[in-house]
Design a protein around this motif. Structure first.
Motif, PDB file in Angstrom:
ATOM      1  N   LYS A 149       1.079  -1.195  -0.260  1.00  0.00           N
ATOM      2  CA  LYS A 149       0.354   0.159   0.026  1.00  0.00           C
ATOM      3  C   LYS A 149       0.821   1.016  -0.337  1.00  0.00           C
ATOM      4  CE  LYS A 149      -4.034  -2.177   1.967  1.00  0.00           C
ATOM      5  NZ  LYS A 149      -5.130  -2.252   3.638  1.00  0.00           N
ATOM      6  N   ILE A 150       0.853   1.697  -1.532  1.00  0.00           N
ATOM      7  CA  ILE A 150       1.837   2.917  -1.576  1.00  0.00           C
ATOM      8  C   ILE A 150       1.047   3.781  -1.656  1.00  0.00           C
ATOM      9  CG2 ILE A 150       3.583   4.136  -2.958  1.00  0.00           C
ATOM     10  CD1 ILE A 150       5.406   1.066  -2.359  1.00  0.00           C
ATOM     11  N   SER A 151       1.505   5.203  -1.636  1.00  0.00           N
ATOM     12  CA  SER A 151       0.486   6.010  -2.103  1.00  0.00           C
ATOM     13  C   SER A 151       1.392   6.903  -2.801  1.00  0.00           C
ATOM     14  CB  SER A 151       0.118   7.044  -1.045  1.00  0.00           C
ATOM     15  OG  SER A 151       0.840   7.732   0.083  1.00  0.00           O
ATOM     16  N   TYR A 152       1.101   7.712  -3.806  1.00  0.00           N
ATOM     17  CA  TYR A 152       1.892   8.230  -5.099  1.00  0.00           C
ATOM     18  C   TYR A 152       1.355   9.754  -5.141  1.00  0.00           C
ATOM     19  CZ  TYR A 152       6.245   7.723  -7.821  1.00  0.00           C
ATOM     20  OH  TYR A 152       7.341   8.025  -8.348  1.00  0.00           O
ATOM     21  N   THR A 153       2.355  10.512  -4.710  1.00  0.00           N
ATOM     22  CA  THR A 153       2.530  12.242  -5.346  1.00  0.00           C
ATOM     23  C   THR A 153       3.398  12.268  -6.438  1.00  0.00           C
ATOM     24  OG1 THR A 153       1.571  12.869  -3.324  1.00  0.00           O
ATOM     25  CG2 THR A 153       2.229  14.465  -4.321  1.00  0.00           C
ATOM     26  N   GLY A 154       2.963  13.068  -7.480  1.00  0.00           N
ATOM     27  CA  GLY A 154       3.973  13.840  -7.789  1.00  0.00           C
ATOM     28  C   GLY A 154       3.583  15.224  -8.933  1.00  0.00           C
ATOM     29  N   THR A 155       4.870  15.230  -9.108  1.00  0.00           N
ATOM     30  CA  THR A 155       4.464  17.125  -9.717  1.00  0.00           C
ATOM     31  C   THR A 155       5.237  17.482 -11.105  1.00  0.00           C
ATOM     32  OG1 THR A 155       7.071  17.831  -9.053  1.00  0.00           O
ATOM     33  CG2 THR A 155       5.305  17.805  -7.455  1.00  0.00           C
ATOM     34  N   GLU A 156       4.086  18.641 -12.094  1.00  0.00           N
ATOM     35  CA  GLU A 156       4.829  18.246 -13.528  1.00  0.00           C
ATOM     36  C   GLU A 156       3.981  19.723 -13.855  1.00  0.00           C
ATOM     37  OE1 GLU A 156       6.517  18.310 -16.481  1.00  0.00           O
ATOM     38  OE2 GLU A 156       7.468  16.186 -15.166  1.00  0.00           O
ATOM     39  N   ALA A 157       4.870  19.936 -15.106  1.00  0.00           N
ATOM     40  CA  ALA A 157       3.944  21.160 -14.936  1.00  0.00           C
ATOM     41  C   ALA A 157       4.203  21.033 -16.674  1.00  0.00           C
ATOM     42  CB  ALA A 157       4.767  22.356 -14.557  1.00  0.00           C
ATOM     43  N   ASN A 158       4.989  20.813 -16.892  1.00  0.00           N
ATOM     44  CA  ASN A 158       5.521  20.320 -18.923  1.00  0.00           C
ATOM     45  C   ASN A 158       4.183  19.652 -20.068  1.00  0.00           C
ATOM     46  OD1 ASN A 158       6.280  18.248 -21.317  1.00  0.00           O
ATOM     47  ND2 ASN A 158       7.354  20.197 -21.110  1.00  0.00           N
TER      48      ASN A 158
END
Length: 212
Positions: free
Chosen positions: A68-77
């Motif tokens: 059980k892994i929660s995943y957050t990410g950033t990206e603007a391209n």
């Protein structure tokens, strides 16, 4: 599924996709999964999702192994934002933001992966726990130094490989890439882990001299 197998399969998959010239190396993917396994990581922040090689690796590995892994990410391209839903099998499992500064300050992470030139790298200080792990994919020197300045107690180890990149991949360099491992406020286990990685890197550099 074993982490080395998952890393290989994902690297093979992303090597065929548009934008592959910026994906993480096969060895970086492998080492990221090793860290997740060794430290029982539960939540991840990836700064700079790109076209999705790292998040696809982690999410598929977690699914295959019932983690059980929660995943957050950033990206603007824009190109990457269009590619992510197509490339990442479990894209809907990602909490996506355009920049670190827009992530709720109450959100903290066991593991932060820096895989892009996000100008707000220093913002991650708001999202660390007591013993958060940071991994700089590709070992970008400027980002390593920036993070070390933000976390004066941090310890660092360079991670390298003695493997040649797979022939089906997009990279022509001699060695499969690695990264920079940082423990922002290391406990005893993390100090020992860092020492082992430094020794390992030392001997790998010597070994490289004998590998054609």
């Amino acid at each position: 599924m074993k982490y080395k197998e998952q890393a290989y399969l994902t690297y093979e998959k992303f090597s065929k996709l548009e934008g592959n010239q910026h994906i993480a190396s096969d060895y970086a993917l492998e080492f990221i999964l090793k860290l997740i396994k060794d430290f029982k990581v539960k939540n991840v922040l990836e700064v700079g999702l790109g076209i999705g090689a790292i998040c696809d690796t982690v999410l598929n590995y977690s699914k295959q192994n019932n983690l059980k892994i929660s995943y957050t990410g950033t990206e603007a391209n824009e190109f990457c934002l269009n590619a992510l839903p197509k490339n990442v099998d479990l894209f809907n499992n990602i909490s996506l933001y355009d920049a670190v500064k827009n992530i709720p300050q109450t959100s903290t992470y066991d593991f932060i992966i820096v895989d892009g030139a996000d100008e707000a790298t220093k913002e991650i200080k708001k999202h660390v726990k007591q013993n958060t792990i940071v991994f700089i994919e590709g070992c970008r020197t400027e980002q390593v130094e920036a993070i070390k300045k933000v976390f004066p107690l941090a310890i660092y180890a360079e991670i390298i490989s003695c493997k040649h990149p797979p022939k089906h991949g997009p990279f022509n360099q001699k060695w499969s890439g690695g990264g920079g491992l940082i423990f922002v406020n290391p406990n005893l286990k993390q100090k020992r882990y860092t020492l082992f990685q430094k020794i390992n890197t030392f001997f790998k550099r010597r070994k490289r001299k004998f590998i054609k």
